[in-house]
Enzyme design. Structure first.
Site, PDB file in Angstrom:
ATOM      1  N   ARG A  12       0.809  -1.211   0.000  1.00 30.08           N
ATOM      2  CA  ARG A  12       0.000   0.000   0.000  1.00 30.08           C
ATOM      3  C   ARG A  12       0.849   1.270   0.000  1.00 30.08           C
ATOM      4  O   ARG A  12       0.456   2.283  -0.583  1.00 30.08           O
ATOM      5  CB  ARG A  12      -0.938  -0.003   1.204  1.00 30.08           C
ATOM      6  CG  ARG A  12      -2.016  -1.084   1.178  1.00 30.08           C
ATOM      7  CD  ARG A  12      -3.082  -0.765   0.126  1.00 30.08           C
ATOM      8  NE  ARG A  12      -4.128  -1.767   0.064  1.00 30.08           N
ATOM      9  CZ  ARG A  12      -5.212  -1.781   0.834  1.00 30.08           C
ATOM     10  NH1 ARG A  12      -5.387  -0.839   1.741  1.00 30.08           N
ATOM     11  NH2 ARG A  12      -6.108  -2.731   0.706  1.00 30.08           N
TER      12      ARG A  12
ATOM     13  N   ASP B   9     -15.852   9.932   4.332  1.00 29.70           N
ATOM     14  CA  ASP B   9     -14.827   8.903   4.281  1.00 29.70           C
ATOM     15  C   ASP B   9     -13.513   9.509   4.747  1.00 29.70           C
ATOM     16  O   ASP B   9     -13.331  10.737   4.723  1.00 29.70           O
ATOM     17  CB  ASP B   9     -14.679   8.332   2.864  1.00 29.70           C
ATOM     18  CG  ASP B   9     -14.026   6.954   2.858  1.00 29.70           C
ATOM     19  OD1 ASP B   9     -14.748   5.959   3.042  1.00 29.70           O
ATOM     20  OD2 ASP B   9     -12.794   6.877   2.712  1.00 29.70           O
TER      21      ASP B   9
END
Length: 274
Positions: free
Chosen positions: A32, A137
């Site tokens: 990631r 979010d």
């Protein structure tokens, strides 16, 4: 990745966003953050960690959280929730309610709040009703995509056929994803997107909210963060309002005053509703 470096990333994720990274997640974190290393032209994860821990790391922390937070989503996921949402709206309309507020707490790339809007728009169509969906979010990247409202044909295929025709319009072709579709403005106008860290209550909304979708996100939080989040949702929900959670997120052990209608739908008791 060296263990002490992974532990540094793990501690940052916990402190900044309440995200719990288990010991087996080092490979995932390596993958990631690789993009951030390339973007910043850093030679190692250790250098990246040092940047995040420095006085200059606050701005980069947003990109770090974007990278490590999980964003799987789809339209009409657990479709019974949207059917239930519409049914509750119809009952409230019959009782005289004309203002409705909803919250998609971990909206990712927008599939969930737009699915909520698809379920609600036919209920409210043609009526003098004020209805809005707040979609939040942690990831700025996913919020940008959600606000654009453009999706591949394979994504919108999960929606009921009538909904696809009514609420999405052709938006050209993509060389990798094929035909694209854009959410029509008649639907998009009811959804507002904002960045929000669910691990940092109290939240700025005042409520009352008629329903909150907080699905498949609390599994990444430790119990204290989950407890504080559910307490905030309970504060914001109107009496009779519903909290929708994921299949793997039972909340019975968190001491909430919400009552379970079924394992994934919890309701604030109606005593005292005006």
């Amino acid at each position: 990745m060296e263990q002490h470096v992974f532990h540094g990333f793990r501690d940052l994720a916990e402190r900044l966003a309440g995200i719990t990274l288990h010991d087996g997640a080092a490979t995932l974190v390596t993958a990631r953050v690789a993009g951030r290393l390339r973007e910043l032209e850093l030679a190692s994860e250790e250098q990246y960690l040092a940047l995040l821990q420095s006085e200059d790391g606050a701005g980069e922390a947003v990109h770090f959280l974007d990278a490590i937070s999980t964003g799987f989503t789809s339209f009409w996921r657990e479709g019974d929730h949207f059917v239930d949402l519409a049914a509750r709206a119809r009952r409230a309309l019959a009782a005289g309610q004309r203002r409705f507020r909803y919250w998609s707490a971990a909206c990712s790339a927008g599939h969930e709040p737009y699915s909520m809007a698809v379920a609600l728009e036919p209920v409210f169509r043609g009526l003098d009703v004020d209805w809005k969906i707040l979609a939040t979010d942690l990831s700025t990247r996913r919020l940008q995509r959600a606000a654009a409202g453009v999706y591949a044909r394979t994504e919108v295929a999960a929606l009921p056929a009538a909904a696809r025709a009514a609420y999405f319009e052709p938006a050209g072709e993509h060389p990798a994803f094929g035909r694209l579709y854009r959410v029509r403005e008649t639907l998009k106008g009811h959804v507002v997107f904002r960045r929000l860290n669910l691990a940092q209550p109290p939240f700025p909304m005042r409520g009352p909210l008629d329903a909150v979708f907080c699905r498949n996100v609390m599994i990444y939080f430790g119990a204290p963060v989950r407890r504080a989040l559910v307490a905030e949702v309970e504060r914001l929900l109107a009496p009779g309002g519903a909290l929708y959670v994921g299949q793997s997120e039972p909340l019975s052990h968190l001491g909430s005053g919400l009552q379970a209608e079924r394992p994934t739908v919890l309701v604030r008791p109606t005593e005292g509703r005006q």
